[in-house]
Design an enzyme around this catalytic site. Structure first.
Site, PDB file in Angstrom:
ATOM      1  N   ASP A 130       0.862  -1.172   0.000  1.00  0.00           N
ATOM      2  CA  ASP A 130       0.000   0.000   0.000  1.00  0.00           C
ATOM      3  C   ASP A 130       0.900   1.224   0.000  1.00  0.00           C
ATOM      4  O   ASP A 130       1.680   1.432   0.926  1.00  0.00           O
ATOM      5  CB  ASP A 130      -0.877  -0.013   1.256  1.00  0.00           C
ATOM      6  N   ASP A 149      -2.883   4.637  -2.723  1.00  0.00           N
ATOM      7  CA  ASP A 149      -3.981   5.199  -1.949  1.00  0.00           C
ATOM      8  C   ASP A 149      -4.493   6.489  -2.595  1.00  0.00           C
ATOM      9  O   ASP A 149      -3.711   7.319  -3.072  1.00  0.00           O
ATOM     10  CB  ASP A 149      -3.471   5.481  -0.535  1.00  0.00           C
ATOM     11  N   GLU A 178      -6.462   3.361  -6.159  1.00  0.00           N
ATOM     12  CA  GLU A 178      -7.729   3.487  -5.432  1.00  0.00           C
ATOM     13  C   GLU A 178      -8.484   4.689  -5.999  1.00  0.00           C
ATOM     14  O   GLU A 178      -8.002   5.819  -5.923  1.00  0.00           O
ATOM     15  CB  GLU A 178      -7.490   3.688  -3.940  1.00  0.00           C
ATOM     16  N   HIS A 226     -10.973  -2.154   3.812  1.00  0.00           N
ATOM     17  CA  HIS A 226     -10.860  -1.657   5.178  1.00  0.00           C
ATOM     18  C   HIS A 226     -11.663  -0.384   5.432  1.00  0.00           C
ATOM     19  O   HIS A 226     -11.706   0.095   6.567  1.00  0.00           O
ATOM     20  CB  HIS A 226      -9.385  -1.393   5.502  1.00  0.00           C
ATOM     21  N   ASP A 227     -12.287   0.178   4.391  1.00  0.00           N
ATOM     22  CA  ASP A 227     -13.034   1.425   4.528  1.00  0.00           C
ATOM     23  C   ASP A 227     -14.545   1.263   4.425  1.00  0.00           C
ATOM     24  O   ASP A 227     -15.277   2.222   4.693  1.00  0.00           O
ATOM     25  CB  ASP A 227     -12.595   2.424   3.445  1.00  0.00           C
TER      26      ASP A 227
END
Length: 530
Positions: free
Chosen positions: A99, A201, A264, A325-326
């Protein structure tokens, strides 16, 4: 290329390192814990693991506030631990994706400490500083994604710095060539250590409007939505110059062979597909989050799949995501029965699928008591926190579910004694067994990994059906999104064998004229002669 490059044929499994496996008894997962569980990932049948941030960080946003792009936070271990993880993953033919968080650093990063030291500091322009508005307030109306203003005034220098997220996460200025080169060096640091790619990200945030114009109000924003939705983010993100930034990252990866660059991107389909770039020069896989946002109904899902396939540029490779994870877990959104339909959908659509750890166990919503809340977004805007989708992986029925010898940093699910890897791995009817069979079926059948895609035109209420094909092999997927039985006609003149069902006991059954679907049942069918 579609038949050979690993990230087109393979599946990606996201590991949230705080929650995967703790080996030192502090209640927080670590890199050694991931290494310890690599055999599980190989057994499951995934091809790559994407690891959420483990860099040195004050942990204001649990690692997404990076203080050093070329290190490991002691909470997670050491660089030696990371090197061992990569070596052991590669020994099991597992790829490792990191990431990368280039939009913003931590407020504690040495770059920002220099930048805020004075207006004349050489690194001042590494971040986004603006003079106050004429009334002394912030430079414009931009809102933080975690609520509140996206500008914080620095009293020492009299200017505001911009942060798309927490004030502890100042945005870097990607219009500055020195910033780009510094971040490229960080990419090379990890490439030299053997990583196989990066998930970048909030990649659509990297370039902002050069004039810093106000964002327009969003007339569609409803009461109770996050504050960020009050405005349409037309000037604070998704600027055309960002494609050049991403292309620069691609050029860094190019000398290292088959490395993947994933972006992302939370944007509508028509904007999402532009991130492949001219002649596929930008992201290899602009993350497609449509399944996170589309109503869970057969017609709605069919429409979004059709629209996405039609919008892809020539040669653009699709991808699909069910959870991360969001966002709330898939079983929390659609229920346990439909979570099995979701598993088949994710792993049989055309393109690269990304699984989120724990979804293969059917994790649902885990309530977080007020005194256990960790997520800063929940503290800023109650009701929007992400802790429920970050709870620890459940490995067995022992205290703390085999995750840690200490109390985990977040609570386990109430059914941890029965919903864990050890309890489900040998159960032929478990959702874990379903995921494993699907993953291994993808490896066995080129039709499911790199084959063509065709929607079945005959529509039945609550049913979504499509075909995948490669060479002489044709596979039909039939999914019942409803709570009632459905009879689905099959093409005349062909016989079909059930390769897999969400319901145990139906495999290898022969079908001819129609498929009888139970409520919430999905079937994967192989055409006779394939």
């Amino acid at each position: 290329m579609a038949e050979t490059v690993w990230w087109k044929r393979g599946t990606v499994y996201q590991v949230y390192p705080r929650s995967f496996q703790d080996t030192n008894g502090d209640g927080v997962g670590d890199l050694k814990g991931i290494t310890q569980r690599l055999d599980y990932l190989a057994w499951l049948g995934v091809d790559a693991l994407w690891i959420s941030p483990f860099y040195p960080s004050p942990m204001a946003d649990f690692g997404y506030d990076v203080a050093d792009y070329c290190g490991v936070d002691p909470l997670f271990g050491t660089l030696a631990d990371f090197d061992e993880l990569v070596a052991e993953a590669h020994r099991r033919r597992l790829k490792v994706i990191l990431d990368f968080v280039p939009n913003h650093s931590s407020i504690a990063h040495p770059w920002f400490e220099e930048s805020r030291a004075s207006r004349e500091n050489p690194k001042r322009d590494w971040y986004i500083w603006r003079d106050p508005a004429p009334d002394g307030g912030p430079p414009n109306n931009w809102i933080s994604n975690f609520g509140g203003l996206a500008w914080t005034r620095d009293e020492a220098t009299g200017q505001y710095y911009y942060h798309a997220f927490l004030r502890e996460q100042p945005d870097l200025n990607w219009r500055n060539p020195a910033v780009r080169e510094a971040m490229h060096e960080a990419l090379r640091f990890w490439l030299e250590r053997g990583v196989d790619g990066f998930r970048v990200d909030v990649i659509w945030h990297l370039i902002k409007d050069e004039g810093f114009r106000d964002n327009p109000e969003n007339p569609a924003c409803l009461p109770g939505e996050p504050e960020i939705n009050r405005f349409v983010q037309v000037h604070s993100a998704d600027q055309p110059e960002v494609l050049d930034v991403i292309a620069g990252m691609r050029r860094v990866l190019a000398p290292y062979g088959e490395r993947v660059l994933i972006g992302e991107i939370y944007l509508p389909i028509d904007r999402l597909v532009t991130y492949y770039g001219p002649d596929l020069s930008a992201a290899d896989l602009p993350f497609n989050f449509q399944l996170l946002q589309t109503p869970w109904q057969a017609d709605a899902i069919a429409a979004v799949v059709e629209a996405y396939e039609a919008a892809l540029p020539p040669g653009g490779w699709p991808n699909w995501v069910l959870g991360n994870h969001d966002r709330p877990r898939i079983a929390a959104r659609v229920g346990e029965a439909q979570a099995r339909i979701a598993a088949i959908l994710l792993l049989t659509l055309r393109g690269t699928p990304t699984l989120y750890y724990g979804d293969e166990l059917g994790f649902g919503h885990v309530a977080i008591p007020a005194d256990r809340v960790q997520d800063p977004w929940e503290h800023n805007e109650p009701g929007h926190g992400r802790d429920p989708e970050r709870t620890p992986m459940q490995w067995d029925g022992s205290p703390n579910a085999g995750f840690s010898e200490a109390e985990p940093w977040l609570p386990l699910s109430p059914d941890a004694v029965s919903r864990n890897v050890e309890a489900l791995c040998d159960d032929p009817g478990s959702i874990l067994t379903l995921y494993r069979h699907l993953l291994h079926l993808r490896r066995e059948q080129d039709a499911l990994s790199v084959g063509s895609f065709r929607l079945v035109e005959d529509r039945i209420e609550d049913v979504f059906a499509y075909e995948r094909a490669a060479g002489e092999v044709t596979i039909r997927v039939v999914l019942n999104f409803g709570a009632e039985e459905r009879a689905v006609p099959l093409p005349e003149g062909r016989r079909w064998t059930i390769l897999l069902s969400t319901h145990a006991g139906r495999a290898r059954t022969k079908l001819s004229r129609q498929a009888e679907l139970a409520a919430n049942e999905g079937l994967v069918l192989l055409a006779e002669g394939s």
